[in-house]
Design a protein around this motif. Structure first.
Motif, mmCIF file in Angstrom:
data_model
loop_
_atom_site.group_PDB
_atom_site.id
_atom_site.type_symbol
_atom_site.label_atom_id
_atom_site.label_comp_id
_atom_site.label_asym_id
_atom_site.label_seq_id
_atom_site.Cartn_x
_atom_site.Cartn_y
_atom_site.Cartn_z
ATOM 1 N N LEU A 31 0.818 -1.262 -0.048
ATOM 2 C CA LEU A 31 -0.091 0.021 0.136
ATOM 3 C C LEU A 31 0.866 1.351 0.039
ATOM 4 O O LEU A 31 0.728 2.142 -0.754
ATOM 5 C CB LEU A 31 -0.761 0.087 1.212
ATOM 6 C CG LEU A 31 -1.665 1.269 1.336
ATOM 7 C CD1 LEU A 31 -2.696 1.478 0.394
ATOM 8 C CD2 LEU A 31 -2.499 1.129 2.681
ATOM 9 N N PHE A 32 1.994 1.192 0.749
ATOM 10 C CA PHE A 32 2.761 2.446 0.937
ATOM 11 C C PHE A 32 3.490 2.630 -0.519
ATOM 12 O O PHE A 32 3.670 3.513 -0.889
ATOM 13 C CB PHE A 32 3.707 2.246 2.040
ATOM 14 C CG PHE A 32 2.880 2.279 3.596
ATOM 15 C CD1 PHE A 32 1.713 2.680 3.433
ATOM 16 C CD2 PHE A 32 3.553 1.668 4.519
ATOM 17 C CE1 PHE A 32 0.955 2.552 4.594
ATOM 18 C CE2 PHE A 32 2.828 1.529 5.807
ATOM 19 C CZ PHE A 32 1.670 1.960 5.992
ATOM 20 N N PHE A 33 3.788 1.297 -1.007
ATOM 21 C CA PHE A 33 4.712 1.440 -2.185
ATOM 22 C C PHE A 33 3.922 1.914 -3.241
ATOM 23 O O PHE A 33 4.163 2.880 -3.987
ATOM 24 C CB PHE A 33 5.124 -0.045 -2.574
ATOM 25 C CG PHE A 33 5.362 -0.203 -3.999
ATOM 26 C CD1 PHE A 33 6.746 -0.226 -4.486
ATOM 27 C CD2 PHE A 33 4.544 -0.772 -4.938
ATOM 28 C CE1 PHE A 33 7.124 -0.209 -5.747
ATOM 29 C CE2 PHE A 33 4.915 -0.788 -6.313
ATOM 30 C CZ PHE A 33 6.247 -0.741 -6.853
ATOM 31 N N ALA A 34 2.638 1.665 -3.369
ATOM 32 C CA ALA A 34 1.642 2.272 -4.416
ATOM 33 C C ALA A 34 1.457 3.606 -4.175
ATOM 34 O O ALA A 34 1.272 4.738 -5.033
ATOM 35 C CB ALA A 34 0.394 1.513 -4.398
ATOM 36 N N GLY A 35 1.358 3.988 -2.863
ATOM 37 C CA GLY A 35 1.164 5.500 -2.469
ATOM 38 C C GLY A 35 2.566 6.244 -3.014
ATOM 39 O O GLY A 35 2.296 7.414 -3.515
ATOM 40 N N ALA A 36 3.584 5.790 -2.734
ATOM 41 C CA ALA A 36 4.601 6.561 -3.088
ATOM 42 C C ALA A 36 4.783 6.623 -4.774
ATOM 43 O O ALA A 36 5.200 7.733 -5.133
ATOM 44 C CB ALA A 36 5.941 5.865 -2.769
ATOM 45 N N ARG A 37 4.327 5.603 -5.387
ATOM 46 C CA ARG A 37 4.354 5.585 -6.787
ATOM 47 C C ARG A 37 3.346 6.665 -7.542
ATOM 48 O O ARG A 37 3.716 7.343 -8.542
ATOM 49 C CB ARG A 37 4.019 4.163 -7.474
ATOM 50 C CG ARG A 37 4.280 4.020 -8.687
ATOM 51 C CD ARG A 37 4.000 2.396 -9.226
ATOM 52 N NE ARG A 37 2.688 2.075 -8.792
ATOM 53 C CZ ARG A 37 2.310 0.627 -8.830
ATOM 54 N NH1 ARG A 37 3.092 -0.242 -9.169
ATOM 55 N NH2 ARG A 37 1.049 0.444 -8.665
ATOM 56 N N GLU A 38 2.247 6.680 -6.635
ATOM 57 C CA GLU A 38 1.401 7.968 -7.052
ATOM 58 C C GLU A 38 1.989 9.564 -6.790
ATOM 59 O O GLU A 38 1.060 10.259 -7.058
ATOM 60 C CB GLU A 38 0.035 7.588 -6.666
ATOM 61 C CG GLU A 38 -0.760 6.416 -7.036
ATOM 62 C CD GLU A 38 -1.034 6.387 -8.611
ATOM 63 O OE1 GLU A 38 -1.082 7.784 -8.999
ATOM 64 O OE2 GLU A 38 -1.310 5.450 -9.079
#
Length: 507
Positions: A338-345
């Motif tokens: 989830l945090f990985f996806a948030g950083a990617r956005e």
């Protein structure tokens, strides 16, 4: 959704500014990407292992206390399982339509825009996952240390140190290999299912011996307190919380083997299995304990084992420890994505969107998850925080399912490998709205504080994400820190591709 491309363009510029450093230090990152190593068995292990924590072993009494009778409590467990399955069905459609890791955060972000997505991420980063993981780790520590302190509670310091060791060990496993992490999840999920299977079998033996007084219809609906609509609604809310974790597989969609098939299959297998286990474990409990005994026990499975297992009663505390250890692993695995996806956005620092050049694991996101949880272990207020934000977590389940309907209206021609009837999200939303309204009515202060915690993310969003023209010194500082941490962790941005079927990019 209009904000999305502009924000992603900003992230791309930041990424490009570091790409040359990555190439010089580690070589080209073109072949580095999250590996698809999660098969159907491991996918089921993530869902089942994430849902079944310590609750069904330790304190399933919350539903019974508010339902006011054994019969109604069993109905509540069954109905909440069915509603959970309906919600999971809606998430299955969203998961294959928007095939990105990050689960409901990614769906809310794409459908309702950057601010809504950021608020979902903010409350998860700030409170939900660090506190939940800390509590599960402390429960693990309690049952591991219990044999060393048979006549008293373990010291608080020993509990927190043991919980910290559990978190550090599992973080290392997750950093080392996705396959190792899923194997740990498979093994400990199997362990907790075997323990619950033993409880269910013992319950069936009790029934065969004639110990089914509280299961007979004339006794099952005997009330130990008067029925109250408010308390019955609260029992449904407690039951819904007990199924928490049903959406965790959607956080790792990009690492699923053949997600269009395995995501819905895992959901269709896991949710009915958990519902069966929950209902029949509670049936087994009441064959050995009266409702009063069950509600008085602080560790129901342990009391059950002491009554029926005799010298083998040590199996139950070990089962709780197994269950919580697997729960911590599943939560670390999924929340880091989830945090990985948030950083990617572009909603979190870009470093958290990087993965190891050889192991292809999101090491910065895992370390961030671990550190935030360790910090929660140092505070005494985490149980209070969970109470405040539980309402917000449930709020976003409904927002996400409503997003499925919005997406159908806004993009009716979007490719959907799975397309469920809109009757299902409608049913889920009616049930969700009933529980949400009741929560606001019964605990307005708690819900209000939860909303206030979430809204603290609004100024953070506008300062940290929306405001692009920050001082050059800030960008220089962040670039140097990112580059330093990148070299320390040996990580690069993963190669992102576009799905030929949906047109969605990984960004």
């Amino acid at each position: 959704m209009a904000e999305g491309p502009r924000k992603r363009g900003s992230v791309s510029r930041d990424r490009d500014s570091l790409s040359s450093d990555s190439a010089q230090v580690f070589g080209s990152s073109g072949g580095v990407a999250l590996k698809k190593e999660i098969g159907l068995l491991s996918a089921c292990g993530i869902i089942v292992g994430s849902i079944i924590g310590s609750g069904i072993f330790v304190s399933p009494k919350g539903v019974l206390e508010n339902a006011s009778s054994v019969g109604l409590a069993l109905i509540v467990w069954t109905v909440t399982g069915v509603i959970t399955a309906i919600g999971a069905l809606c998430y299955a459609e969203l998961g294959v339509t928007i095939p990105k890791s990050g689960g409901d955060y990614s769906y809310v972000n794409d459908i309702f825009g950057g601010l809504a997505g950021f608020l979902r991420l903010w409350i998860a980063v700030l409170v939900i996952y660090p506190t939940n993981q800390a509590v599960i780790a402390l429960t693990f520590a309690t049952y591991v240390l219990q044999p060393l302190f048979p006549s008293c509670l373990p010291p608080e310091t020993a509990l927190r140190l043991t919980a910290a060791v559990c978190l550090l060990l599992l973080t290392w496993v997750n950093c080392f290999s996705v396959r190792w992490a899923t194997r740990v999840q498979d093994v400990f999920t199997a362990g907790k299912l075997l323990a619950l299977g033993l409880i269910i079998v013992m319950g069936l033996v009790q029934v065969c011996k004639g110990h089914y007084y509280w299961l007979e219809p004339k006794h099952a609906f005997e009330t130990f307190q008067d029925y109250d609509v408010g308390q019955i609604a609260l029992s449904f809310l407690q039951g819904s919380f007990a199924y928490g974790g049903w959406n965790f597989l959607n956080y790792v969609t990009e690492e699923l083997v053949d997600p269009h098939k395995n995501l819905p299959r895992a959901i269709f297998i896991s949710i009915p299995l958990v519902t069966f286990v929950y209902v029949f474990a509670n049936v087994a409990y009441v064959t050995a304990m009266s409702p009063e005994e069950l509600m008085a026990s602080n560790a129901v499975a342990v009391t059950f084992g002491e009554k029926l297992l005799g010298g083998m009663s040590w199996i139950m505390p070990i089962s709780v420890a197994f269950s919580t250890f697997g729960g911590v692993n599943g939560s670390l695995f999924t929340s880091s994505r989830l945090f990985f996806a948030g950083a990617r956005e572009g909603h979190l620092p870009g470093l958290l969107a990087m993965i190891h050049v050889n192991r292809c694991t999101p090491i910065p996101a895992l370390l961030f998850t671990c550190i935030s949880t360790l910090l929660m272990l140092c505070t005494s207020d985490m149980y209070t925080l969970i109470t405040y934000v539980g309402f917000i977590n449930y709020l976003f389940y409904g927002v996400t399912v409503a997003g499925q309907i919005v997406l159908r209206i806004k993009q009716p021609d979007l490719y959907r490998p799975i397309k469920v009837s809109l009757a299902w999200p409608a049913i889920y939303l009616v049930f969700w709205a009933f529980l949400l309204i009741f929560s606001l009515y019964s605990e307005p202060v708690v819900c209000g504080i939860g909303l206030a915690i979430m809204l603290t993310g609004v100024p953070v969003y506008f300062l940290g994400v929306y405001w692009e023209n920050k001082p050059q010194g800030f960008h220089t500082f962040m670039g140097k820190m990112t580059s330093l941490c990148q070299k320390f962790c040996v990580v690069v941005y993963p190669a992102m591709g576009e799905s030929p079927e949906t047109g969605h990019t990984g960004k």
